[in-house]
Design a protein around this motif. Sequence first.
Motif, PDB file in Angstrom:
ATOM      1  N   ILE A 566       1.012  -1.088   0.142  1.00  0.00           N
ATOM      2  CA  ILE A 566      -0.075   0.162  -0.119  1.00  0.00           C
ATOM      3  C   ILE A 566       0.560   1.015  -0.140  1.00  0.00           C
ATOM      4  N   GLU A 567       0.495   1.999  -0.689  1.00  0.00           N
ATOM      5  CA  GLU A 567       1.178   3.338  -0.765  1.00  0.00           C
ATOM      6  C   GLU A 567       1.060   4.183   0.618  1.00  0.00           C
ATOM      7  N   CYS A 568       2.304   4.519   0.817  1.00  0.00           N
ATOM      8  CA  CYS A 568       2.408   5.470   1.749  1.00  0.00           C
ATOM      9  C   CYS A 568       3.288   6.387   2.086  1.00  0.00           C
ATOM     10  N   GLU A 569       2.650   7.890   2.570  1.00  0.00           N
ATOM     11  CA  GLU A 569       3.460   8.946   2.716  1.00  0.00           C
ATOM     12  C   GLU A 569       3.364   9.637   3.811  1.00  0.00           C
ATOM     13  N   PHE A 570       4.880   9.958   4.656  1.00  0.00           N
ATOM     14  CA  PHE A 570       4.584   9.926   5.480  1.00  0.00           C
ATOM     15  C   PHE A 570       5.765  11.916   6.117  1.00  0.00           C
ATOM     16  N   THR A 571       5.125  12.230   6.751  1.00  0.00           N
ATOM     17  CA  THR A 571       5.114  14.277   6.819  1.00  0.00           C
ATOM     18  C   THR A 571       5.464  14.024   8.254  1.00  0.00           C
ATOM     19  N   TYR A 572       6.492  14.878   8.039  1.00  0.00           N
ATOM     20  CA  TYR A 572       6.572  15.850   9.857  1.00  0.00           C
ATOM     21  C   TYR A 572       7.233  17.104   9.956  1.00  0.00           C
ATOM     22  N   ASP A 573       6.711  17.610  11.074  1.00  0.00           N
ATOM     23  CA  ASP A 573       7.278  19.386  11.312  1.00  0.00           C
ATOM     24  C   ASP A 573       9.032  18.899  10.991  1.00  0.00           C
ATOM     25  N   HIS A 574      10.190  19.439  10.400  1.00  0.00           N
ATOM     26  CA  HIS A 574      11.000  18.825  10.697  1.00  0.00           C
ATOM     27  C   HIS A 574      11.600  19.997  11.734  1.00  0.00           C
ATOM     28  N   ASP A 575      10.859  21.029  11.762  1.00  0.00           N
ATOM     29  CA  ASP A 575      11.705  22.255  13.039  1.00  0.00           C
ATOM     30  C   ASP A 575      10.800  21.927  14.434  1.00  0.00           C
ATOM     31  N   MET A 576      10.477  21.162  14.873  1.00  0.00           N
ATOM     32  CA  MET A 576       9.824  20.190  16.126  1.00  0.00           C
ATOM     33  C   MET A 576      11.403  19.478  16.655  1.00  0.00           C
ATOM     34  N   GLU A 577      11.445  19.952  17.962  1.00  0.00           N
ATOM     35  CA  GLU A 577      12.332  18.894  18.779  1.00  0.00           C
ATOM     36  C   GLU A 577      11.637  17.387  18.923  1.00  0.00           C
ATOM     37  N   TRP A 578      11.297  17.250  18.353  1.00  0.00           N
ATOM     38  CA  TRP A 578      10.721  15.483  18.433  1.00  0.00           C
ATOM     39  C   TRP A 578      11.408  14.562  20.097  1.00  0.00           C
ATOM     40  N   ASP A 579      12.621  14.468  19.094  1.00  0.00           N
ATOM     41  CA  ASP A 579      13.300  13.806  20.456  1.00  0.00           C
ATOM     42  C   ASP A 579      13.467  14.115  21.841  1.00  0.00           C
ATOM     43  N   ASP A 580      12.948  15.706  21.997  1.00  0.00           N
ATOM     44  CA  ASP A 580      13.126  16.213  23.056  1.00  0.00           C
ATOM     45  C   ASP A 580      11.738  15.641  23.990  1.00  0.00           C
ATOM     46  N   ASN A 619       0.288  21.884  21.684  1.00  0.00           N
ATOM     47  CA  ASN A 619       0.535  20.819  21.031  1.00  0.00           C
ATOM     48  C   ASN A 619       1.084  20.037  19.816  1.00  0.00           C
ATOM     49  N   ILE A 620       0.596  18.848  20.375  1.00  0.00           N
ATOM     50  CA  ILE A 620       1.383  17.796  18.751  1.00  0.00           C
ATOM     51  C   ILE A 620      -0.133  17.060  18.172  1.00  0.00           C
ATOM     52  N   ILE A 621       0.123  17.120  17.025  1.00  0.00           N
ATOM     53  CA  ILE A 621      -1.399  16.824  16.624  1.00  0.00           C
ATOM     54  C   ILE A 621      -1.104  15.479  14.886  1.00  0.00           C
ATOM     55  N   VAL A 622      -1.534  14.415  15.553  1.00  0.00           N
ATOM     56  CA  VAL A 622      -1.369  13.816  14.525  1.00  0.00           C
ATOM     57  C   VAL A 622      -2.624  12.989  13.710  1.00  0.00           C
ATOM     58  N   LEU A 623      -2.214  13.079  12.108  1.00  0.00           N
ATOM     59  CA  LEU A 623      -3.189  13.022  10.988  1.00  0.00           C
ATOM     60  C   LEU A 623      -2.762  11.245  11.066  1.00  0.00           C
ATOM     61  N   LYS A 651      -3.735   8.219  28.457  1.00  0.00           N
ATOM     62  CA  LYS A 651      -2.291   8.291  29.443  1.00  0.00           C
ATOM     63  C   LYS A 651      -1.295   8.606  29.061  1.00  0.00           C
ATOM     64  N   ILE A 652      -1.371   9.738  28.004  1.00  0.00           N
ATOM     65  CA  ILE A 652      -0.698  11.390  28.112  1.00  0.00           C
ATOM     66  C   ILE A 652      -2.236  12.394  27.527  1.00  0.00           C
ATOM     67  N   ASN A 653      -2.643  12.070  28.286  1.00  0.00           N
ATOM     68  CA  ASN A 653      -3.403  13.381  28.114  1.00  0.00           C
ATOM     69  C   ASN A 653      -4.031  13.900  27.082  1.00  0.00           C
ATOM     70  N   GLY A 654      -3.703  13.068  26.117  1.00  0.00           N
ATOM     71  CA  GLY A 654      -4.582  14.033  25.139  1.00  0.00           C
ATOM     72  C   GLY A 654      -6.392  13.238  24.635  1.00  0.00           C
ATOM     73  N   SER A 655      -6.400  13.934  23.371  1.00  0.00           N
ATOM     74  CA  SER A 655      -7.815  13.421  22.686  1.00  0.00           C
ATOM     75  C   SER A 655      -7.695  12.505  21.282  1.00  0.00           C
ATOM     76  N   ILE A 668      -8.203   9.518  11.288  1.00  0.00           N
ATOM     77  CA  ILE A 668      -7.409   9.678  13.153  1.00  0.00           C
ATOM     78  C   ILE A 668      -7.299  10.784  13.139  1.00  0.00           C
ATOM     79  N   VAL A 669      -7.611  11.204  14.232  1.00  0.00           N
ATOM     80  CA  VAL A 669      -6.853  12.944  14.139  1.00  0.00           C
ATOM     81  C   VAL A 669      -6.446  12.937  16.179  1.00  0.00           C
ATOM     82  N   ILE A 670      -5.336  12.715  16.340  1.00  0.00           N
ATOM     83  CA  ILE A 670      -5.228  12.632  17.206  1.00  0.00           C
ATOM     84  C   ILE A 670      -4.162  13.783  18.060  1.00  0.00           C
ATOM     85  N   LYS A 671      -4.794  14.102  19.454  1.00  0.00           N
ATOM     86  CA  LYS A 671      -3.987  15.635  19.734  1.00  0.00           C
ATOM     87  C   LYS A 671      -3.697  15.641  21.046  1.00  0.00           C
ATOM     88  N   VAL A 672      -2.400  15.918  21.463  1.00  0.00           N
ATOM     89  CA  VAL A 672      -1.389  15.818  22.371  1.00  0.00           C
ATOM     90  C   VAL A 672      -0.683  16.686  23.735  1.00  0.00           C
TER      91      VAL A 672
END
Length: 695
Positions: A566-580, A619-623, A651-655, A668-672
């Motif tokens: 299945i064709e999959c496309e993955f993008t993310y905000d490069h300015d965000m320090e995700w490992d922090d 907030n972090i928003i995952v789509l 567990k991570i106080n999200g919705s 699916i939209v996740i907001k943390v």
Amino acid sequence: MSTIIHNYLSSLVCIVVLLLVGCDQKKEITNQERTAENDSILNWIEKSYSVAFSPEDQEYWLNRAVEAADRHPVDSTKLKYYSQISLRNLRKKDSLGFRETSATIMKLASAIGDSTALAEAHWDLAAFNKQHFVMDSAYYHYGKAYNIYNAINDDFFKGRMLLNMAMLQADIKDYAGGEIRLINAIRLLKPLKADDQLFKCYNLLASISQELGEHQRALDYYDQAGVYANNLESAYYSVHVLDNNKGNVFKSQGLHDIAIPLYVRALKVEKLPPSSYARTLANLAESRFKNGDTADVKLQLMASLKIRDSVGDLEGLALNHYLLADYYLITGDTSKALHHGKEAIDYSKKSDNNKRLLEAYLLLSRIDSENAMAYSDAYVKLNDSLLLQERKLRDKFARIQFETDEFIAENVLLAKQRQLWIGIAAGVFLLAIAILIIINQRVKNQKLRFEQQQQSANQEIFDLMLTTSQKVEEGKHDEQKRISEELHDGVLGQMNGVRMVLLGLNKKSDDAAISMRSQAIEKLQEVQEEIRTISHELSDAAYQKFHNFMISIRELVENIRVASQIECEFTYDHDMEWDDLSGEIKINLYRIIQEGLQNCVKYSDASLINLNFDADETNIIVLLEDNGVGFDAKKVKKGIGHKNINSRVSKINGSWELESNPGQGTKIVIKVPVVRSAHHTSKQEDQMMKEEIIE
């Protein structure tokens, strides 16, 4: 002595032989007489019909047939004789004789187990009671006949009994009950292609709809009846009936321009019975004078009246006199209108046509002004009486139906009891099969549990690898920072000291010293710049965004793409320090995405999956979305996967929100909330220090 004994024995033998021969002859004579008597019974019944005999002689021959039939042994032949006798009594309108023979037939049919004959006896009794306007008894016996035909699975006669019961219900204005009976009858008769009965069913449905004021529905039913009428041998007569009935529908609405051509076409049918011709002719005349066309109306009404009088049609005579009274009232001849109105009342009473009698009372209250009050009172009393009688009959019908349902329920219970033992035997067999299935299912469950345990172990290993990788990166970053600090604070500081010393010696004035000191100072400056460059590079490397968390997510998406095609496309905000981000957020987000991707592969039948990580200061928003088949999110049952996602988001106080519709994919939209790791604060302080050093 012996001679005497011998002679005595010889005489005894002769006597016995003569007795035996005599008995055989008597038996032979009895059989012959019985055969002759059997033939005579049918002959005597025929004589009871013959007009060549007087009524007294007809009764004599019938009584002989009854006496002979009563002496006959109980068998199907005796039942046949009584059936013929019962039919004779019915045709001769001998009510008492018919009831007696019907009771005898029922006993005989029950004794020999002839269900069909028993059902026919109930049918005949129902028809007899209907003829004598004993509606509740007629309904009861039709119901009994229906139960018998139902027990022997005779759908044709079941349908006919339902039709007969519906006719009775229509007569007492139980239109809802009649419609139910007719619909059930049609369901039984359609597969049998019983065109004649289906024609009658739809014709009666149309008549009921007309009584209820549902004119278009009535016309539709008449059209459906016409489909079956075309398949009958007497199609010409059925078409006549339908045209006449359709004309009545339009006439009742005052649409006489449409009704008149239908009546005219109905009258053109050849070989019509006189009563049918007279009925349609009267309807045509009524529509014509109510439409303002009085030409020849009187002649048509009188012609119809004459025909009905000749055939003894009392109901038709009541209608014709009513129409003539109405005609003369409209044309202003009150005297003739009054005469025909009274005739309409007289014939309505003779034919027990209460509907026509009510109409006649109303008409006479308009014609005879002096006695209008009396006619109105008669109308009210009769109408109230009829309403009460109809209500009582409907109640009786309901009780009969209740008893019928109870009888059917008892038969169903007996059938269930008979099936119980068969079910027990089948149950034992199925139990053995079930045991094998259970054993096989347990093996499969054990295998599934092992796979789940293995998957759980793999997840734990991945969690450990992810945590270890994070620790390694943190150690690397700390080491780079430490080296940067050592170079800046240690080596660079010492070099600055040397440079300052040299600058002090540089105040000496001799040329050689000045030249050498200048070279040394330049050299130190070069070293200083080189160390500064190294320090800056190490410091940048320490704070560079390696995005180890995003690498893990990308590898997960890539694995899904390769495995599922299945064709999959993955993008993310490069300015965000995700490992922090805190480890709890990263692990739970990873598990949620893993669950969502697996559901896409299993259920969505998608060709494209999009995954996007976005963030702001809070907030972090995952789509996660696909273009698959989708589903009704309001109706779908919430499974384990849904509960796991809900638990991890909590567990991570999200919705989170799930959006899906059939054929429109799933989203699916996740907001943390952003929660950073413990070392993030010290990193910010180090960054400020680095900027001060660089400056």
